[in-house]
Design an enzyme around this catalytic site. Structure first.
Site, mmCIF file in Angstrom:
data_model
loop_
_atom_site.group_PDB
_atom_site.id
_atom_site.type_symbol
_atom_site.label_atom_id
_atom_site.label_comp_id
_atom_site.label_asym_id
_atom_site.label_seq_id
_atom_site.Cartn_x
_atom_site.Cartn_y
_atom_site.Cartn_z
ATOM 1 C CG LEU A 83 -1.846 1.102 1.257
ATOM 2 C CD1 LEU A 83 -3.003 1.021 0.208
ATOM 3 C CD2 LEU A 83 -2.553 0.810 2.774
ATOM 4 C CD GLU A 84 4.213 1.542 4.641
ATOM 5 O OE1 GLU A 84 3.736 1.438 5.645
ATOM 6 O OE2 GLU A 84 5.149 0.740 4.435
ATOM 7 C CG LEU A 85 6.221 0.160 -3.863
ATOM 8 C CD1 LEU A 85 7.412 0.863 -3.743
ATOM 9 C CD2 LEU A 85 6.440 -1.274 -4.376
#
Ligand SMILES: *[C@@H]1O[C@H](CO)[C@@H](O)[C@H](O)[C@H]1NC(C)=O
Ligand SMILES: *[C@@H]1O[C@H](CO)[C@@H](O)[C@H](O)[C@H]1NC(C)=O
Ligand SMILES: *[C@@H]1O[C@H](CO)[C@@H](O)[C@H](O)[C@H]1NC(C)=O
Ligand SMILES: *[C@@H]1O[C@H](CO)[C@@H](O)[C@H](O)[C@H]1NC(C)=O
Ligand SMILES: *[C@@H]1O[C@H](CO)[C@@H](O)[C@H](O)[C@H]1NC(C)=O
Ligand SMILES: *[C@@H]1O[C@H](CO)[C@@H](O)[C@H](O)[C@H]1NC(C)=O
Length: 592
Positions: free
Chosen positions: A516-518
């Site tokens: 998700l962060e990526l």
């Protein structure tokens, strides 16, 4: 008259004209020669002391064995000083002596049919090998006396160097004759005049010619009518180049029933005719020639002059400001003269003016080359110009230095590019905090398992926060419990300036927080939302294990590798690389 043997001074010196003049003064003055520098032999009261003029170097005589020859007393070589006729009338007598090899005393000559005396000459008819030696002639009257010695050498025919076998051996060096082209001249056999009364109607002369171009002797009469025998002489009606060369004449005469001979040679050269212009001229430098000179080096000014054939003198010289080099007497200036060409009497002569350490003020001097002969004079000023120094050496050096410098810079850049970049950023970089309203500098995204987590929490975070002064966001620490993970993650990422992705084998497995962060980071980057993604590799990872997003992103993103212990230090490459990627932050002692 009683003739005593005389001693000869061991230091025989030259009888020069000056000494002869001095001698004349003494003789005319009626004084004896005592007190002069000449050695004087002992004499009784009745006989005058004899002035000894040493050995005459003017004419050592060579005679061929078997040929007729003669010695002329050198006292009479200057008839204006000593004249045989007038000395006879003053009561002088001429005596001949001979100094035998290994003897101290001169012996009076015993005259014979072979060895006879005629006026000032001693005749050898013919000469014998043992006639070689020193001869002395002494002129004496009751009140004055003088004597002089001369050397006679009798050569065997095989001792004479001959150009060809056909030419007769000659003991005397050839005389030189020039005949202008198209003009005529009569050649007389040298010394025939001197032979005097020995030459009579029964005397004959054989003439030979050895042309320059070949070694075959031609015997007179020659087959063309341009050269003819006329009496004892050889007459040239018209001179041609082929008539040049050595001419040999052998004089045959009768004496008391005996046939005697002597041979001489003449070197005949053709020259340009006398009706041609005879003015000397300067060939170089031409009017437009400019000599290039260089300061502090040797300058050479070359002048060549053409001197058409003339029997008289010629001269070529340089002047500096109108002064000859002798008058100038400056050691810096000298000249070298030589003959460049000799063409049928026309000579091309060269004079090189050598100037040491050429000085700027020399440029303003007047350097003139002049040529002169009896028909005319020419002078020309040498034009000088200082060399426009396109100094190839300096240029080369400069280029070399530049190249080396460039190479050095290249090397320096490659070794220290990180440092240079950091330095540059610290001076000129803008602090992003002033231009955006973000809360965090760095958002760290990582797999929540294994060594990487440990690395993020203990090393990366603490250094970034404590040592480098960044504000770091770590989701697990900074998120509030109870919120929606997705919304909160997106919000955190959006509020960060950098997304630091720590790659590990199990990073970003499907559906994880990290993925998700990526995605959020890559999206943010793509939308230009002042977010940049940085990859940090803690341990080598096989790419096959990466998620698709990461594989794609890798192409465009910076990857900073942790290199174990080497990266521990804050000055290591890892931290520098990282700092380059992170926002500008000035920290004391952080550079370097
Ligand atoms: C020598 O002197 C005599 C008379 O004194 C003179 O006639 C003769 O020309 C002179 N010879 C030379 C060669 O000067
Ligand atoms: C000897 O000769 C000199 C000149 O050469 C002359 O003056 C002198 O009178 C002569 N002496 C005698 C004795 O004739
Ligand atoms: C020249 O030679 C001829 C014949 O041999 C002779 O009769 C004559 O006297 C000679 N002349 C002289 C000046 O010796
Ligand atoms: C000159 O005379 C000598 C002696 O008589 C003789 O040997 C020689 O060949 C002669 N030279 C010439 C060139 O005739
Ligand atoms: C003859 O004269 C020419 C020109 O001056 C010179 O080159 C040559 O050496 C001379 N030869 C002899 C044998 O003197
Ligand atoms: C040098 O040569 C020039 C001609 O080129 C001339 O006008 C000048 O008078 C000469 N100077 C001297 C000192 O001869």
């Amino acid at each position: 008259m009683n003739v005593r043997p005389l001693t000869v001074s061991p230091s025989l010196c030259r009888a020069s004209l000056i000494r002869t003049l001095l001698f004349l003064i003494l003789v005319v003055g009626g004084t004896t020669a005592g007190g002069t520098t000449a050695a004087v032999s002992q004499a009784s009261q009745s006989e005058p002391r004899c002035a000894d003029w040493g050995e005459s170097s003017e004419r050592a005589v060579s005679v061929l064995e078997g040929e007729a020859g003669w010695l002329s007393c050198p006292l009479f070589f200057h008839p204006s000083v000593y004249n045989y006729t007038s000395t006879q009338s003053a009561g002088h007598n001429l005596f001949w002596y001979r100094l035998l090899e290994g003897h101290e005393l001169e012996q009076p000559i015993t005259y014979s049919v072979r060895l006879s005396r005629d006026r000032e000459r001693l005749w050898l008819q013919p000469a014998a090998a043992d006639d070689t030696g020193l001869y002395i002639c002494m002129l004496r009257n009751k009140s004055s006396c003088s004597k002089i010695a001369m050397r006679l050498k009798v050569l065997r025919p095989d001792e004479v160097v001959r150009g060809t076998d056909c030419e007769p051996p000659v003991a005397v060096a050839p005389t030189q004759e020039v005949i202008p082209f198209q003009q005529g001249k009569t050649l007389h056999c040298p010394d025939l005049q001197e032979a005097g009364k020995m030459v009579d109607e029964n005397t004959t002369i054989t003439w030979y010619h050895v042309p320059r171009s070949n070694t075959r002797c031609e015997k007179a009469p020659f087959w063309t009518n341009d050269r003819q025998l006329k009496g004892l002489s050889l007459e040239f009606h018209i001179m041609y180049e082929s008539f040049q060369g050595l001419y040999f004449c052998t004089v045959h005469y009768q004496r008391r029933g005996q046939t005697l001979n002597f041979s001489r040679s003449i070197n005949v050269s053709a020259v340009y005719p006398s009706h041609l212009p005879k003015l000397p001229s300067i060939l170089t430098p031409s009017d437009h020639h400019v000599f290039t000179v260089k300061q502090d080096t040797e300058a050479r000014l070359v002048c060549t002059g053409l001197f058409p054939y003339l029997e008289s003198w010629w001269e070529i010289w340089w002047t500096v400001d109108g002064k000859t080099l002798e008058k100038l007497a400056d050691r810096r200036f000298s000249n070298i003269n030589r003959q460049v060409k000799y063409d049928f009497g026309d000579r091309t002569e060269e004079s090189v003016l050598v100037i040491q350490d050429f000085q700027p003020e020399d440029l303003h001097r007047e350097f003139n080359c002049s040529v002169k002969n009896e028909k005319g004079f020419e002078t020309r000023r040498a034009q000088l110009q200082e060399e426009v120094s396109l100094p190839s050496v300096e240029l080369g050096c400069g280029l070399g230095v530049t190249l080396v410098l460039m190479l050095l810079l290249f090397v320096v850049y490659h070794v220290f590019w990180l440092e240079l970049l950091l330095l540059y950023r610290s001076w000129f970089g803008t602090d992003e905090r002033h231009t955006d309203d973000k809360e965090y500098d760095v958002y760290i995204s990582y797999a929540r398992s294994g060594e990487e987590e440990q690395f993020v929490l203990s090393t990366l975070r603490s250094v970034l926060e404590n040592e480098l002064g960044y504000s770091v966001c770590i989701f697990d620490r900074d998120s509030l419990p109870g919120g929606t993970i997705t919304d909160e993650t997106l919000s955190f990422v959006a509020r960060s300036r950098r997304l630091l992705v720590v790659i590990s084998p199990d990073y970003a497995s499907q559906g994880s927080q990290a993925l998700l962060e990526l995605k959020a980071g890559i999206d943010g980057m793509a939308r230009g939302g002042h977010l940049r993604v940085i990859l940090v590799q803690y341990k080598p990872v096989r790419r096959q294990g990466w998620v698709r997003e990461l594989r794609r992103a890798r192409v465009a993103l910076a990857l900073v590798r942790w290199q174990g212990d080497k990266s521990q230090e804050l000055t290591s490459r890892f931290w520098k690389r990282l700092r380059v990627e992170l926002p500008v932050r000035r920290v004391s002692g952080g550079e370097g």
